[in-house]
Design a protein around this motif. Sequence first.
Motif, short mmCIF file in Angstrom:
data_model
loop_
_atom_site.label_atom_id
_atom_site.label_comp_id
_atom_site.label_asym_id
_atom_site.label_seq_id
_atom_site.Cartn_x
_atom_site.Cartn_y
_atom_site.Cartn_z
N TYR A 123 0.62 -1.27 -0.07
CA TYR A 123 0.19 -0.04 -0.09
C TYR A 123 0.95 1.24 0.08
O TYR A 123 1.71 1.39 0.92
N ASN A 124 0.72 2.13 -0.91
CA ASN A 124 1.27 3.46 -1.06
C ASN A 124 0.29 4.42 -1.40
O ASN A 124 -0.47 4.30 -2.66
N PRO A 125 0.38 5.41 -0.82
CA PRO A 125 -0.71 6.50 -1.43
C PRO A 125 -0.50 6.98 -2.72
O PRO A 125 0.89 7.22 -3.05
N SER A 126 -1.31 7.24 -3.70
CA SER A 126 -0.96 7.49 -5.18
C SER A 126 -1.64 8.72 -5.72
O SER A 126 -3.12 8.55 -5.65
N PRO A 127 -1.05 9.75 -5.73
CA PRO A 127 -1.85 10.88 -6.34
C PRO A 127 -2.55 10.71 -7.67
O PRO A 127 -3.42 11.28 -7.89
N GLY A 128 -1.78 9.92 -8.53
CA GLY A 128 -2.44 9.49 -9.87
C GLY A 128 -2.85 10.75 -10.58
O GLY A 128 -2.11 11.75 -10.63
N PRO A 129 -3.74 10.62 -11.69
CA PRO A 129 -4.07 11.80 -12.31
C PRO A 129 -4.68 13.16 -11.72
O PRO A 129 -4.52 14.29 -12.20
N PRO A 130 -5.34 12.90 -10.59
CA PRO A 130 -6.03 14.14 -9.84
C PRO A 130 -4.68 14.76 -9.23
O PRO A 130 -5.00 15.71 -8.42
N TRP A 131 -3.61 14.60 -9.55
CA TRP A 131 -2.44 15.69 -8.76
C TRP A 131 -2.53 17.00 -9.18
O TRP A 131 -2.19 17.81 -8.27
N PHE A 132 -3.22 17.44 -10.55
CA PHE A 132 -3.78 18.70 -10.73
C PHE A 132 -4.42 19.49 -9.67
O PHE A 132 -4.47 20.70 -9.23
N LEU A 133 -5.19 18.51 -8.80
CA LEU A 133 -6.31 19.16 -8.02
C LEU A 133 -5.60 19.73 -6.62
O LEU A 133 -5.79 20.86 -6.27
N ALA A 134 -4.39 19.05 -6.25
CA ALA A 134 -3.62 19.60 -5.23
C ALA A 134 -2.79 20.94 -5.53
O ALA A 134 -3.01 21.92 -4.85
N TRP A 135 -2.55 20.75 -6.88
CA TRP A 135 -1.68 22.21 -7.35
C TRP A 135 -2.97 23.22 -7.67
O TRP A 135 -2.44 24.49 -7.11
N LEU A 136 -3.89 22.96 -8.04
CA LEU A 136 -5.25 23.89 -8.01
C LEU A 136 -5.52 24.44 -6.71
O LEU A 136 -5.76 25.69 -6.50
N LEU A 137 -5.45 23.61 -5.72
CA LEU A 137 -5.84 23.98 -4.44
C LEU A 137 -4.72 24.76 -3.90
O LEU A 137 -4.88 26.09 -3.36
N VAL A 138 -3.50 24.55 -4.05
CA VAL A 138 -2.27 25.45 -3.78
C VAL A 138 -2.51 26.81 -4.37
O VAL A 138 -2.12 27.85 -3.87
N PHE A 139 -2.68 27.01 -5.74
CA PHE A 139 -3.02 28.11 -6.57
C PHE A 139 -4.06 28.87 -6.10
O PHE A 139 -3.98 30.22 -5.90
N CYS A 140 -5.07 28.23 -5.71
CA CYS A 140 -6.50 28.98 -5.20
C CYS A 140 -6.12 29.71 -3.76
O CYS A 140 -6.54 30.73 -3.38
N CYS A 141 -5.31 28.79 -2.83
CA CYS A 141 -4.77 29.64 -1.67
C CYS A 141 -4.10 30.67 -1.87
O CYS A 141 -4.22 31.73 -1.22
N GLY A 142 -3.20 30.43 -2.97
CA GLY A 142 -2.13 31.87 -3.36
C GLY A 142 -2.97 32.85 -3.58
O GLY A 142 -2.79 34.20 -3.27
N TYR A 143 -3.92 32.45 -4.50
CA TYR A 143 -4.96 33.71 -4.90
C TYR A 143 -5.59 34.58 -3.85
O TYR A 143 -5.88 35.76 -3.63
N ALA A 144 -6.28 33.65 -3.00
CA ALA A 144 -6.99 34.17 -1.70
C ALA A 144 -6.14 34.88 -0.83
O ALA A 144 -6.50 36.04 -0.41
N LEU A 145 -4.75 34.65 -0.74
CA LEU A 145 -4.12 35.25 0.35
C LEU A 145 -3.20 36.45 -0.38
O LEU A 145 -2.98 37.32 0.30
N VAL A 146 -2.71 36.43 -1.58
CA VAL A 146 -2.05 37.24 -2.10
C VAL A 146 -2.73 38.54 -2.78
O VAL A 146 -2.49 39.77 -2.43
N GLY A 147 -3.47 38.24 -3.55
CA GLY A 147 -4.57 39.36 -4.20
C GLY A 147 -5.76 38.99 -4.67
O GLY A 147 -5.95 39.88 -5.69
N GLY A 148 -6.60 38.54 -4.31
CA GLY A 148 -7.89 38.39 -4.64
C GLY A 148 -8.85 39.47 -4.51
O GLY A 148 -9.70 39.44 -5.61
N ASP A 149 -8.76 40.54 -3.84
CA ASP A 149 -9.50 41.61 -3.91
C ASP A 149 -9.15 42.63 -4.93
O ASP A 149 -9.90 43.15 -5.44
N GLY A 150 -7.89 42.67 -5.35
CA GLY A 150 -7.70 43.80 -6.55
C GLY A 150 -7.89 43.39 -7.88
O GLY A 150 -8.22 42.26 -8.26
N ASP A 151 -8.05 44.42 -8.58
CA ASP A 151 -8.49 44.14 -10.00
C ASP A 151 -7.21 44.04 -10.73
O ASP A 151 -6.15 44.79 -10.65
N CYS A 152 -6.93 42.91 -11.57
CA CYS A 152 -5.78 42.75 -12.26
C CYS A 152 -5.78 43.49 -13.38
O CYS A 152 -6.60 43.64 -14.26
#
Length: 178
Positions: free
Chosen positions: A68-97
């Motif tokens: 048994y080993n944890p396997s991220p498989g194809p949904p690895w992008f979900l983890a990265w998208l979660l990291v990117f969303c956290c960055g968006y919310a913490l860095v500058g989600g309020d401002g207009d790009c």
Amino acid sequence: ISGVFVPNTFDKAMHVKKTGRLGFLSDKFYRLGVPFVCYLYGFGPLLDCFVARVAVAAGGGEPHGYAYNPSPGPPWFLAWLLVFCCGYALVGGDGDCAVALPDMHNLLLGGLGLGCVQAVLMLIPSGTFVMMPLTVGSLPLDIAFFVAGCCASSKRRAWLTEGRWNRWKGPAFYGTCS
């Protein structure tokens, strides 16, 4: 593409639902984190077990042992998208790009710069990088395209609806502009 939808869902959490940054992040952890964790610790290892025991034997090979080993498989992008969303919310989600749709010259320079960064990073020995089954070299491109998607969002700069794509001419754009 995911970056295009993040500003709208962030604005909805901030102004319509009034749940704020924590509401936005809890929604993202529920929608992205739960499926990723289910696959990482459940479905991924079950699929690996199935391949090790059944599929190999059905193909005429010898079934081999499974650990048994944890396997991220194809949904690895979900983890990265979660990291990117956290960055968006913490860095500058309020401002207009305030980034306007870049012209072809700036796109080519940006692509050349990202290509050089990727080429250097591809020289680093790799296998996986924080659950990303590709190489370290693709991370700058993932970040750049997420940021570009956020800037292209309909509530920010509306890059996709401006109609300015028609100004680009050349073989690379034949059939893509109306």
